[in-house]
Design an enzyme around this catalytic site. Structure first.
Site, PDB file in Angstrom:
ATOM      1  N   LYS A 114      11.085  13.211 -16.292  1.00  0.00           N
ATOM      2  CA  LYS A 114      10.977  14.026 -17.516  1.00  0.00           C
ATOM      3  C   LYS A 114       9.616  13.856 -18.178  1.00  0.00           C
ATOM      4  O   LYS A 114       9.128  14.768 -18.829  1.00  0.00           O
ATOM      5  CB  LYS A 114      12.112  13.682 -18.488  1.00  0.00           C
ATOM      6  CG  LYS A 114      13.450  14.259 -18.031  1.00  0.00           C
ATOM      7  CD  LYS A 114      14.491  14.229 -19.130  1.00  0.00           C
ATOM      8  CE  LYS A 114      15.789  14.871 -18.675  1.00  0.00           C
ATOM      9  NZ  LYS A 114      16.891  14.675 -19.609  1.00  0.00           N
ATOM     10  N   LYS A 196      17.500  18.650  -6.579  1.00  0.00           N
ATOM     11  CA  LYS A 196      18.789  18.775  -7.273  1.00  0.00           C
ATOM     12  C   LYS A 196      18.897  20.139  -7.965  1.00  0.00           C
ATOM     13  O   LYS A 196      17.909  20.620  -8.512  1.00  0.00           O
ATOM     14  CB  LYS A 196      18.837  17.653  -8.314  1.00  0.00           C
ATOM     15  CG  LYS A 196      20.135  17.477  -9.033  1.00  0.00           C
ATOM     16  CD  LYS A 196      19.994  16.429 -10.142  1.00  0.00           C
ATOM     17  CE  LYS A 196      19.221  16.969 -11.331  1.00  0.00           C
ATOM     18  NZ  LYS A 196      19.380  16.235 -12.586  1.00  0.00           N
ATOM     19  N   LYS A 199      19.891  23.014 -14.478  1.00  0.00           N
ATOM     20  CA  LYS A 199      19.990  24.161 -15.377  1.00  0.00           C
ATOM     21  C   LYS A 199      18.649  24.528 -15.984  1.00  0.00           C
ATOM     22  O   LYS A 199      18.484  25.608 -16.541  1.00  0.00           O
ATOM     23  CB  LYS A 199      21.053  23.902 -16.462  1.00  0.00           C
ATOM     24  CG  LYS A 199      20.834  22.685 -17.336  1.00  0.00           C
ATOM     25  CD  LYS A 199      22.073  22.365 -18.189  1.00  0.00           C
ATOM     26  CE  LYS A 199      21.981  20.964 -18.783  1.00  0.00           C
ATOM     27  NZ  LYS A 199      23.197  20.256 -18.957  1.00  0.00           N
TER      28      LYS A 199
HETATM   29  P1  TYM Z   1      23.710  16.170 -17.949  1.00  0.00           P
HETATM   30  O1  TYM Z   1      24.047  16.907 -19.190  1.00  0.00           O
HETATM   31  O2  TYM Z   1      22.341  16.321 -17.376  1.00  0.00           O
HETATM   32  O3  TYM Z   1      24.740  16.534 -16.793  1.00  0.00           O
HETATM   33  C1  TYM Z   1      26.137  16.483 -17.013  1.00  0.00           C
HETATM   34  C2  TYM Z   1      26.831  15.958 -15.781  1.00  0.00           C
HETATM   35  O4  TYM Z   1      26.548  16.809 -14.654  1.00  0.00           O
HETATM   36  C3  TYM Z   1      26.073  16.010 -13.563  1.00  0.00           C
HETATM   37  N1  TYM Z   1      25.122  16.802 -12.779  1.00  0.00           N
HETATM   38  C4  TYM Z   1      25.266  17.084 -11.477  1.00  0.00           C
HETATM   39  N2  TYM Z   1      26.238  16.766 -10.601  1.00  0.00           N
HETATM   40  C5  TYM Z   1      26.100  17.225  -9.337  1.00  0.00           C
HETATM   41  N3  TYM Z   1      25.062  17.985  -8.911  1.00  0.00           N
HETATM   42  C6  TYM Z   1      24.057  18.337  -9.758  1.00  0.00           C
HETATM   43  N4  TYM Z   1      23.053  19.090  -9.334  1.00  0.00           N
HETATM   44  C7  TYM Z   1      24.146  17.872 -11.118  1.00  0.00           C
HETATM   45  N5  TYM Z   1      23.359  18.046 -12.215  1.00  0.00           N
HETATM   46  C8  TYM Z   1      23.968  17.370 -13.216  1.00  0.00           C
HETATM   47  C9  TYM Z   1      25.420  14.813 -14.227  1.00  0.00           C
HETATM   48  O5  TYM Z   1      25.304  13.723 -13.347  1.00  0.00           O
HETATM   49  C10 TYM Z   1      26.349  14.551 -15.381  1.00  0.00           C
HETATM   50  O6  TYM Z   1      27.461  13.775 -14.957  1.00  0.00           O
HETATM   51  N6  TYM Z   1      22.882  11.607 -19.736  1.00  0.00           N
HETATM   52  C11 TYM Z   1      23.913  12.542 -19.342  1.00  0.00           C
HETATM   53  C12 TYM Z   1      24.890  12.855 -20.469  1.00  0.00           C
HETATM   54  C13 TYM Z   1      25.486  11.641 -21.080  1.00  0.00           C
HETATM   55  C14 TYM Z   1      26.490  10.808 -20.504  1.00  0.00           C
HETATM   56  C15 TYM Z   1      26.775   9.815 -21.484  1.00  0.00           C
HETATM   57  C16 TYM Z   1      27.185  10.842 -19.288  1.00  0.00           C
HETATM   58  C17 TYM Z   1      25.202  11.158 -22.320  1.00  0.00           C
HETATM   59  N7  TYM Z   1      25.975  10.048 -22.570  1.00  0.00           N
HETATM   60  C18 TYM Z   1      27.713   8.812 -21.230  1.00  0.00           C
HETATM   61  C19 TYM Z   1      28.136   9.832 -19.049  1.00  0.00           C
HETATM   62  C20 TYM Z   1      28.389   8.837 -20.020  1.00  0.00           C
HETATM   63  C21 TYM Z   1      23.268  13.834 -18.904  1.00  0.00           C
HETATM   64  O7  TYM Z   1      22.176  14.151 -19.300  1.00  0.00           O
HETATM   65  O8  TYM Z   1      24.033  14.626 -18.140  1.00  0.00           O
END
Ligand code: TYM
Length: 334
Positions: A114, A196, A199
């Site tokens: 990032k 990966k 979005k």
């Molecule tokens: P975020 O918002 O980027 O993504 C949400 C969830 O989607 C999963 N993910 C994917 N899984 C499979 N293939 C992909 N291409 C893909 N892109 C995203 C992510 O692994 C995630 O599970 N930091 C986290 C949000 C968060 C969180 C937490 C998660 C904040 N606090 C506590 C678990 C526990 C995040 O940015 O996810």
């Protein structure tokens, strides 16, 4: 809450989610919510670590709340709330900051990625992001954290901080385990299958958004990058086809082996069409349900408000323990 184990996860309302988020996270949330006390959050504070348009962030937050519900999160069974509605998250993050080291945070892959992507805005929050995520998880004495593979390193940090705190101040936090699906934990870009699916990809054909309609989904899969020969099998040198087969197997609920058999001898054109149809048949009703829910903001506000009340009760129990352990004098009430 009964005596089932606690499951916690969160998603950032930083844009319309992709089928990567669905397969890596949301789908598993629904599957697990009967066997655990599920606590699901909208990680709105996390999104502030990259520049957001405030109006768009508000819209995305409602979108995500509606999507959680449309994907089957039941607010009677599980807790659904916005992170910023429960101040204990930032309060615990502060205490955890005092035992987290800049070295371990600057080594995080996502921080490095990032920082490259947002060179003009490398802020403290971006580096501190995993500490807030650790606070999210540890506040609820969480045992299981369903996530995609890209969050594994952050979960490891949450575990390290829990162990470090417990060692220094006595048993306080449960040490959480990750739940990372065997397939679907890393859905890849349709345009560059070595990367990966994300979005925030500038190439709209690289991802399927949960908002795409059937025609768009089918068109995007038609354009998906495949590999040179015509075999439809999973193999390390066929990242494009492997990704499409994985997506197909999860959306059509068939094993990879059965999917390979189904498409034996078929051409890429037929195959891609079938993948698109399988995805659309799941996404379409979810999108319609989400849009229906979005029309009733006051219902969504109520769900989030009740969720925040229930979450806060649990969170402040842990935070109270933490403050006591580190030596903060409790405020006299009444
Ligand atoms: P975020 O918002 O980027 O993504 C949400 C969830 O989607 C999963 N993910 C994917 N899984 C499979 N293939 C992909 N291409 C893909 N892109 C995203 C992510 O692994 C995630 O599970 N930091 C986290 C949000 C968060 C969180 C937490 C998660 C904040 N606090 C506590 C678990 C526990 C995040 O940015 O996810």
């Amino acid at each position: 809450m009964d005596d089932k184990k606690i499951l916690f996860s969160a998603i950032q309302p930083s844009g319309i989610l992709t089928i990567g988020n669905y397969l890596g996270a949301l789908r598993n949330f629904k599957k697990l919510q009967d066997d655990y006390n599920g606590i699901f959050s909208l990680a709105d504070l996390h999104t502030l670590t990259v520049k957001q348009d405030p109006q768009v962030l508000r819209k995305n937050t409602y979108e995500l709340a509606a999507l959680y519900l449309a994907c089957g999160i039941d607010p009677e069974k599980s807790i659904l709330f916005a992170q910023s509605h429960v101040p204990a998250h930032t309060e615990l993050a502060w205490v955890l900051n005092t035992i987290a080291y800049p070295g371990e945070l600057s080594r995080m892959t996502q921080f490095k990625d990032k920082s490259k992507k947002h060179e003009d805005n490398i802020n403290m929050g971006l580096m501190d992001y995993p500490v807030l995520m650790a606070a999210d998880i540890l506040l609820y004495q969480t045992e299981l954290v369903p996530i995609g593979a890209d969050q594994k390193q952050h979960l490891e940090l949450a575990r390290d901080l829990a162990i470090r705190f417990n060692n220094r101040f006595g048993e306080t936090f449960k040490v959480p385990e990750g739940y990372i699906g065997k397939t679907g934990a890393r859905v890849m870009s349709l345009a560059e299958p070595e990367r990966k699916m994300s979005k925030s990809d500038a190439n709209l054909n690289a991802f399927i958004s949960m908002d795409d309609d059937t025609d768009t989904i089918i068109r995007k899969f038609k354009r998906a990058v495949t590999d040179s020969d015509n075999k439809i099998i999973c193999a390390p040198d066929k990242p494009g086809i492997t990704n499409l087969l994985t997506i197909y197997s999860l959306f059509a609920s068939v094993s990879i082996e059965d999917a390979e058999k189904e498409f034996e001898g078929k051409g890429y054109g037929d195959f891609k069409l079938k993948v698109g149809e399988a995805v659309a048949s799941v996404i379409d009703p979810i999108r319609q349900e989400k849009n229906k829910l979005l029309a009733d903001k006051s219902y969504l506000d109520d769900v989030l408000s009740q969720g925040a009340d229930r979450a806060a009760r649990l969170a402040y129990r842990t935070l109270g323990k933490v403050y006591k352990k580190v030596g903060l004098v409790p405020r006299k009430r009444g």
